[in-house]
Design an enzyme around this catalytic site. Structure first.
Site, PDB file in Angstrom:
ATOM      1  N   TYR A  93       0.856  -1.195   0.000  1.00 35.12           N
ATOM      2  CA  TYR A  93       0.000   0.000   0.000  1.00 35.12           C
ATOM      3  C   TYR A  93       0.889   1.240   0.000  1.00 35.12           C
ATOM      4  O   TYR A  93       1.817   1.340   0.805  1.00 35.12           O
ATOM      5  CB  TYR A  93      -0.897   0.028   1.241  1.00 35.12           C
ATOM      6  CG  TYR A  93      -2.145  -0.817   1.123  1.00 35.12           C
ATOM      7  CD1 TYR A  93      -3.373  -0.230   0.825  1.00 35.12           C
ATOM      8  CD2 TYR A  93      -2.110  -2.187   1.314  1.00 35.12           C
ATOM      9  CE1 TYR A  93      -4.534  -0.992   0.718  1.00 35.12           C
ATOM     10  CE2 TYR A  93      -3.263  -2.959   1.211  1.00 35.12           C
ATOM     11  CZ  TYR A  93      -4.468  -2.350   0.911  1.00 35.12           C
ATOM     12  OH  TYR A  93      -5.609  -3.114   0.804  1.00 35.12           O
ATOM     13  N   GLU A 166      -5.299   0.510  -8.347  1.00 32.30           N
ATOM     14  CA  GLU A 166      -6.661   0.887  -8.753  1.00 32.30           C
ATOM     15  C   GLU A 166      -6.797   2.402  -8.830  1.00 32.30           C
ATOM     16  O   GLU A 166      -7.208   3.041  -7.853  1.00 32.30           O
ATOM     17  CB  GLU A 166      -7.691   0.323  -7.766  1.00 32.30           C
ATOM     18  CG  GLU A 166      -7.824  -1.187  -7.817  1.00 32.30           C
ATOM     19  CD  GLU A 166      -8.977  -1.737  -6.963  1.00 32.30           C
ATOM     20  OE1 GLU A 166      -9.630  -0.959  -6.235  1.00 32.30           O
ATOM     21  OE2 GLU A 166      -9.205  -2.953  -7.039  1.00 32.30           O
ATOM     22  N   TYR A 229     -15.021  -8.221  -8.089  1.00 30.93           N
ATOM     23  CA  TYR A 229     -15.475  -8.916  -6.879  1.00 30.93           C
ATOM     24  C   TYR A 229     -16.811  -9.565  -7.237  1.00 30.93           C
ATOM     25  O   TYR A 229     -17.733  -8.882  -7.664  1.00 30.93           O
ATOM     26  CB  TYR A 229     -15.582  -7.932  -5.684  1.00 30.93           C
ATOM     27  CG  TYR A 229     -14.201  -7.673  -5.118  1.00 30.93           C
ATOM     28  CD1 TYR A 229     -13.289  -6.869  -5.802  1.00 30.93           C
ATOM     29  CD2 TYR A 229     -13.765  -8.316  -3.961  1.00 30.93           C
ATOM     30  CE1 TYR A 229     -11.988  -6.702  -5.340  1.00 30.93           C
ATOM     31  CE2 TYR A 229     -12.470  -8.150  -3.487  1.00 30.93           C
ATOM     32  CZ  TYR A 229     -11.594  -7.352  -4.178  1.00 30.93           C
ATOM     33  OH  TYR A 229     -10.306  -7.199  -3.721  1.00 30.93           O
ATOM     34  N   GLU A 255      -6.268  -8.875  -9.369  1.00 30.57           N
ATOM     35  CA  GLU A 255      -6.997  -8.958  -8.093  1.00 30.57           C
ATOM     36  C   GLU A 255      -8.459  -9.264  -8.372  1.00 30.57           C
ATOM     37  O   GLU A 255      -9.092  -8.586  -9.171  1.00 30.57           O
ATOM     38  CB  GLU A 255      -6.875  -7.612  -7.350  1.00 30.57           C
ATOM     39  CG  GLU A 255      -7.609  -7.584  -6.020  1.00 30.57           C
ATOM     40  CD  GLU A 255      -7.555  -6.211  -5.335  1.00 30.57           C
ATOM     41  OE1 GLU A 255      -6.463  -5.611  -5.265  1.00 30.57           O
ATOM     42  OE2 GLU A 255      -8.607  -5.758  -4.873  1.00 30.57           O
ATOM     43  N   ALA A 261     -17.044  -6.233  -3.042  1.00 27.12           N
ATOM     44  CA  ALA A 261     -15.861  -5.366  -3.069  1.00 27.12           C
ATOM     45  C   ALA A 261     -15.681  -4.680  -1.718  1.00 27.12           C
ATOM     46  O   ALA A 261     -14.582  -4.645  -1.157  1.00 27.12           O
ATOM     47  CB  ALA A 261     -15.991  -4.329  -4.181  1.00 27.12           C
ATOM     48  N   TRP A 291      -7.804 -12.053  -4.024  1.00 28.91           N
ATOM     49  CA  TRP A 291      -7.671 -11.236  -2.820  1.00 28.91           C
ATOM     50  C   TRP A 291      -8.334 -11.948  -1.667  1.00 28.91           C
ATOM     51  O   TRP A 291      -9.522 -12.205  -1.763  1.00 28.91           O
ATOM     52  CB  TRP A 291      -8.352  -9.880  -3.067  1.00 28.91           C
ATOM     53  CG  TRP A 291      -8.120  -8.858  -2.014  1.00 28.91           C
ATOM     54  CD1 TRP A 291      -8.961  -8.528  -0.991  1.00 28.91           C
ATOM     55  CD2 TRP A 291      -6.979  -7.986  -1.893  1.00 28.91           C
ATOM     56  NE1 TRP A 291      -8.426  -7.522  -0.239  1.00 28.91           N
ATOM     57  CE2 TRP A 291      -7.210  -7.181  -0.772  1.00 28.91           C
ATOM     58  CE3 TRP A 291      -5.781  -7.838  -2.621  1.00 28.91           C
ATOM     59  CZ2 TRP A 291      -6.283  -6.212  -0.355  1.00 28.91           C
ATOM     60  CZ3 TRP A 291      -4.878  -6.888  -2.205  1.00 28.91           C
ATOM     61  CH2 TRP A 291      -5.135  -6.082  -1.080  1.00 28.91           C
ATOM     62  N   GLU A 298     -12.169 -10.307   7.736  1.00 25.82           N
ATOM     63  CA  GLU A 298     -12.987  -9.731   6.674  1.00 25.82           C
ATOM     64  C   GLU A 298     -13.299 -10.843   5.673  1.00 25.82           C
ATOM     65  O   GLU A 298     -12.548 -11.818   5.573  1.00 25.82           O
ATOM     66  CB  GLU A 298     -12.258  -8.566   5.992  1.00 25.82           C
ATOM     67  CG  GLU A 298     -10.939  -8.935   5.343  1.00 25.82           C
ATOM     68  CD  GLU A 298     -10.213  -7.720   4.773  1.00 25.82           C
ATOM     69  OE1 GLU A 298     -10.578  -6.588   5.121  1.00 25.82           O
ATOM     70  OE2 GLU A 298      -9.277  -7.925   3.982  1.00 25.82           O
TER      71      GLU A 298
END
Ligand code: IDC
Length: 476
Positions: A93, A166, A229, A255, A261, A291, A298
């Site tokens: 990141y 992204e 997603y 990904e 998402a 991912w 999560e």
């Protein structure tokens, strides 16, 4: 003589020891990188160094700075040998904890890339912009980062560069922002590394993969990134992929998630939509990474927090997403274990049991250190859509204590309207393991549920349930 014999033995065992160590991480068979060498892009297709098509499948790390413990050769070896991964994406990141931080974390990237080299996997060096939707914001840092990476890995066939995860935001257009950014960064990388494949993010969180068709980049070995997603994105995004391919753009799915998402806690995995999506991308031979490898609580996390950082995971260490994706990477259509729980995670949402008066037993477990505990009037219920699935099998182990005559455990399943009895379990003083097949009406059922119900007459009776798995086959 005995002395010579012994020193001969010592030499042999040293040689065998070195060979064994070398084989540990490379495995006996050739690794995917040994087989394919340096990748190249021909037309819209990712190819190996002989020009033959290759399709890479694997896992993205959520964040190698936060979950860097898992970016080690043992873990990668497990992902390679047990999951069948051929590519790992190491997400770094750019912005985290409210600040720009990627430059401090180059060492984490180097460690992850080294683990991939040691295990013969392809690895994507992902400059993971997200909150910073405009890649221009940290362009100078990106250039400096990729110059370092290119200098280190220009001769390493394992490496792919992903220069902006992204891009997002209304002003972040392809021709106005992303393309000029990509041209600058790619030019700098190509001064050092002329060959390794470069992946370029596309507008709107890498969903508008067809937009660059009107104004493509003029470099070799470039691919355009699509992300999806399965709980959120559908045929619109698939159409864009087809448009991009028809326009001659090579597409790489760096990904995708089997979830929504947004990491909401409603439905965690979407098997039906996931099958539709994966059939689509596999038919087109597109490479992909799911991912993600993380123990974060999560839906898209592949691992429960009990999963060791060195791999060696049993199925109970994997979340619903992790189980589904592992079967997809392995190319399995039958005997899919799509739910596995051994209650080690207590009320951690990965098990997502509805526990009416049921609790966790820390004194008794068939394996590990916990099991579910049923007392009088308690139930343990699991909701799991069996849409697009058939031949449902339930596997579990149980043990009882203090049963009086007439006490039992009922195993029931919900057909969409009514609860049906599957089996009545009697007292069992030791752990007793069972596999039960559900009737055909349980197949392809969006409202399927399963429950263990305590039919106990008094407070003395209890039952522990452990190692619960749901195993099924794909319908079509
Ligand atoms: C999510 C992580 C989550 C984290 C969030 C912000 O899963 O733990 O809090 O980022 O850092 C993407 C992004 C990817 C997102 C993922 C899931 O590339 O960074 O990860 N997602 O929301 N695009 C669509 C979904």
């Amino acid at each position: 003589m005995p002395l010579r014999k012994n020193s001969f033995k010592v030499i042999i065992s040293i040689i065998l020891g070195i060979a064994a160590a070398a084989l540990l991480f490379s495995g006996c068979a050739q690794t995917v990188v040994q087989k394919n060498g340096r990748l190249q892009v021909i037309g819209t297709q990712l190819c190996n160094e002989r020009g033959e098509p290759v399709q890479l499948k694997g896992m993205s790390f959520m964040d190698i700075a936060w979950f860097g413990d898992y970016a080690n050769p043992e873990c990668f070896k497990w992902l390679r040998d047990d999951w069948g991964c051929t590519v790992i994406r190491a997400a770094l990141y750019t912005v985290g904890d409210g600040r720009f931080r990627a430059s401090d974390e180059e060492d984490d990237m180097i460690k992850a890339v080294q683990a991939a080299i040691d295990t013969g996997l392809y690895v994507i060096i992902d400059w993971h912009i997200l909150y910073d939707g405009n890649p221009m914001e940290y362009k100078a840092e990106a250039i400096s980062f990729f110059k370092d990476m290119a200098a280190l890995y220009k001769d390493t066939p394992n490496v792919l560069y992903e220069i902006c995860n992204e891009p997002n935001g209304d002003e972040v257009t392809w021709s106005g922002v992303i393309k000029p950014y990509a041209e600058e960064v790619i030019t700098e990388i190509r001064k050092i590394d002329q060959y390794n494949v470069i992946l370029v993010g596309t507008p709107h969180w890498s969903q508008f993969v067809d937009v660059p068709a009107a104004d493509p980049l003029d470099f070799d070995n470039i691919m355009y990134v699509n992300h999806f997603y399965t709980g959120t994105h559908g045929s619109d995004v698939r159409n864009r992929i087809d448009n991009a391919l028809q326009a001659g753009l090579p597409v790489f799915i760096s990904e995708w998630g089997a979830t929504e998402a947004e990491q909401n806690t409603g439905t965690w995995v979407f098997p039906v939509e996931t099958f539709t999506w994966l059939d689509f991308i596999n038919e087109r031979g597109l490479s992909w990474a799911n991912w993600s490898i993380t123990i974060r609580k999560e839906p898209s996390a592949a691992l429960k927090h009990i999963a060791a950082s060195e791999g060696g995971w049993d199925l109970g260490d994997l979340t619903e997403s992790g189980l589904l994706v592992r079967s997809l990477i392995r190319g399995q259509d039958t005997s899919l274990v799509l739910f596995a729980d051994s209650f080690e995670t207590e009320n951690y949402s990965a098990g997502r049991w509805d526990m009416q008066d049921a609790t966790i037993n820390h004194d008794e477990a068939s394996e590990g250190y916990a099991a579910a505990l049923l007392k009088k009037q308690s139930t343990l219920t699991k909701t799991f859509s069996t849409k697009a699935l058939k031949n449902i099998r339930l596997q579990f182990t149980y043990k009882t204590e203090g049963f009086s005559a007439g006490d039992y455990i009922d195993i029931e399943w919900f057909d969409g309207n009514n609860w049906q009895q599957l089996k009545k379990l009697e007292a069992s003083s030791g752990w007793s393991e069972h596999t039960l097949s559900l009737p055909q009406q349980a197949d392809n059922n969006a409202r399927f549920q399963l429950r263990f119900v305590a039919g106990f007459s008094g407070q003395a009776a209890s039952a522990s349930i452990d190692e619960v798995e749901l195993i099924m086959d794909r319908l079509n």
